[in-house]
Enzyme design. Structure first.
Site, PDB file in Angstrom:
ATOM      1  N   SER A   1       7.768  -3.547  -0.537  1.00  0.00           N
ATOM      2  CA  SER A   1       7.411  -2.133  -0.459  1.00  0.00           C
ATOM      3  C   SER A   1       6.390  -1.733  -1.525  1.00  0.00           C
ATOM      4  CB  SER A   1       8.688  -1.294  -0.559  1.00  0.00           C
ATOM      5  OG  SER A   1       8.442   0.063  -0.313  1.00  0.00           O
TER       6      SER A   1
ATOM      7  N   ASP B   1       2.330   3.242   1.036  1.00  0.00           N
ATOM      8  CA  ASP B   1       2.704   2.230   0.051  1.00  0.00           C
ATOM      9  C   ASP B   1       2.510   0.853   0.692  1.00  0.00           C
ATOM     10  OD1 ASP B   1       4.791   2.513   1.823  1.00  0.00           O
ATOM     11  OD2 ASP B   1       6.341   2.103   0.351  1.00  0.00           O
TER      12      ASP B   1
ATOM     13  N   ASP C   1       4.283  -1.406   2.217  1.00  0.00           N
ATOM     14  CA  ASP C   1       4.773  -1.736   3.559  1.00  0.00           C
ATOM     15  C   ASP C   1       4.682  -0.553   4.514  1.00  0.00           C
ATOM     16  OD1 ASP C   1       6.861  -0.205   2.529  1.00  0.00           O
ATOM     17  OD2 ASP C   1       8.414  -1.403   3.505  1.00  0.00           O
TER      18      ASP C   1
ATOM     19  N   ASP D   1       6.044   2.377   4.798  1.00  0.00           N
ATOM     20  CA  ASP D   1       7.153   3.215   5.272  1.00  0.00           C
ATOM     21  C   ASP D   1       7.153   4.571   4.567  1.00  0.00           C
ATOM     22  OD1 ASP D   1       8.060   2.419   2.771  1.00  0.00           O
ATOM     23  OD2 ASP D   1      10.027   1.767   3.457  1.00  0.00           O
TER      24      ASP D   1
END
Length: 453
Positions: free
Chosen positions: A104, A241, A243, A245
């Protein structure tokens, strides 16, 4: 032994805690728990595997796919894609489960392994515990035609992009949008979907080299996005960010629009269109009091949960609610996704600017953020924060002083001897003064006893 799974899968330093051997073993265990034990078709289980562009993701993905296929699971390798894309594709393919390899917003040396159950749902604790328990058992070792096969999921990104475009209430023609992809997993699909939706797109942070993910850019470092929006005269900026999400935004003047403000804008829009189920928004206790006030004035109830998007998801599922999220930019649209989706959120936010013809700054003004001060008090007994009489008395005095114009939240860290003292008030000086006073009480009353040599 401490639990291997954390709040968001298994995460740590790649080749430190998170080795290729552990990745293979986790995959073998998941093949049993999520694959063979839950597959009722009699055919080989199927799993979708995706990753962000970290260099370590290459060897970890190879280890995961080896563990799955050697355990009799057919693997669909989706390559580099956002976490919410992996979750969507599990459901879209009707696969038995999915695996996302990402850390992440963490720096490049870290990585993580997260599993999704059938339908793209996050795993409850008991299923994660079952996978961890299975690590101690002998792996399945089919032979011949029973071993799993690995194939490239060639249209994975296209499926995700088409899905996102299908959620739009209004095209983005005429909008100039700056996208910051954090040199992460959305570097390919986010610019594509915004352009397909009609926006004039300027892209920064979309040249991943495996080592630069989240490095001074993205939703945790908004400076480059703020400068780019002003420089290009854009209507707004969207930051992801690593990843993707999460989504944070920047208005045309370069002002940050955080997750609370984004949720306020989207909740009002959904209510106006009759799509905000039961007129409820779900958010965590860390959301600004200004969000609750804005929602109350609009006839919307706020359901509060513990910190973490998994708790938001649980409350949304239990109540059948349609919108929830976190101040950090995890926003969940239950009608379109099973997890926070930064690209989806950015699209929906931009669509409101296009649909209303109002600048993002004006839309965000529906909510007034109260000054918020957070102090991390270290070296204290976090377990006693809820039971100590002196701390309770100090909190009660502070709450009486603030009245309806502020609030107090004391939250113990889940892993460290730290208590987080958060105070909101009508002005910054009051918030700072009350927070420092409470922090001193916590520091004095909950100090850890020193052990003599």
């Amino acid at each position: 032994m401490s639990r291997l799974f954390g709040t968001d899968g298994v995460r740590g330093l790649a080749n430190g805690l998170l080795t290729a051997e552990l990745a293979l073993q986790l995959a073998q265990a998941a093949a049993v728990v999520l694959g063979h034990e839950r597959n009722a078709t009699g055919n080989r289980p199927r799993a979708v595997v995706a990753r962000d562009p970290r260099a370590s993701g290459e060897f970890l993905a190879a280890a995961v796919e080896a563990g799955l296929s050697s355990s009799g699971v057919d693997v669909y390798d989706a390559g580099v894609l956002p976490t919410p894309a992996a979750a969507y594709l599990v459901a879209d393919l009707d696969a038995d489960f999915g695996v996302m390899i990402s850390a992440s917003h963490n720096p490049a040396p870290d990585n993580g392994i997260k599993f999704f159950a059938r339908g793209g749902q996050k795993l409850p604790d008991d299923v994660e515990d079952a996978i961890e328990l299975q690590l101690g058992n002998e792996a399945m070792r089919p032979v011949g035609g029973e071993v799993g096969r690995i194939q490239r999921f060639s249209d994975a990104e296209d499926r995700y992009v088409v899905h996102l475009l299908g959620t739009l209430p209004h095209r983005l023609d005429g909008l100039k949008v700056v996208l910051d992809c954090a040199h992460g997993a959305a570097s390919g699909c986010s610019p594509q979907v915004f352009a397909d939706a009609g926006a004039d797109v300027i892209v920064i942070g979309a040249e991943p080299d495996g080592l630069n993910i989240n490095d001074g850019i993205g939703s945790t470092h908004l400076g480059p996005l703020k400068r780019a929006v002003v420089e290009h005269g854009a209507h707004l900026g969207i930051a992801h960010d690593g990843d993707a999400d999460r989504c944070l935004a920047v208005d045309h003047e370069g002002n940050e629009v955080d997750g609370d403000q984004i949720m306020a804008i989207l909740a009002l829009a959904l209510k106006a269109s009759g799509k905000l189920r039961d007129d409820v928004l779900v958010a965590t206790v860390m959301s600004n009091l200004g969000l609750k006030i804005a929602l109350r004035e609009a006839g919307i109830s706020l359901r509060e949960t513990g910190v973490g998007d998994r708790y938001v998801l649980e409350e949304m599922r239990d109540g059948g609610f349609s919108l929830g999220g976190e101040q950090s930019g995890h926003v969940i649209f239950a009608d379109y996704a099973t997890t926070g989706d930064g690209v989806l959120t950015g699209l929906q936010l931009a669509a409101q600017v296009a649909l209303t013809g109002r600048p993002l700054k004006e839309l965000a003004a529906v909510m007034t953020k109260l000054p918020q001060v957070l102090i991390n008090v270290k070296g204290v007994d976090r377990a006693r924060v809820k039971d100590d009489a002196a701390v309770a008395e100090a909190v009660a005095r502070a709450e009486a002083e603030l009245g309806d114009t502020g609030r107090v939240l004391l939250r113990p860290s889940g892993t460290e001897p730290v208590v987080r003292v958060m105070v909101e008030a009508g002005d910054q000086n009051t918030a700072q003064e009350v927070a420092e006073r409470l922090a001193q009480v916590v520091r004095t009353e909950l100090a850890l006893a020193l052990v003599a040599d």
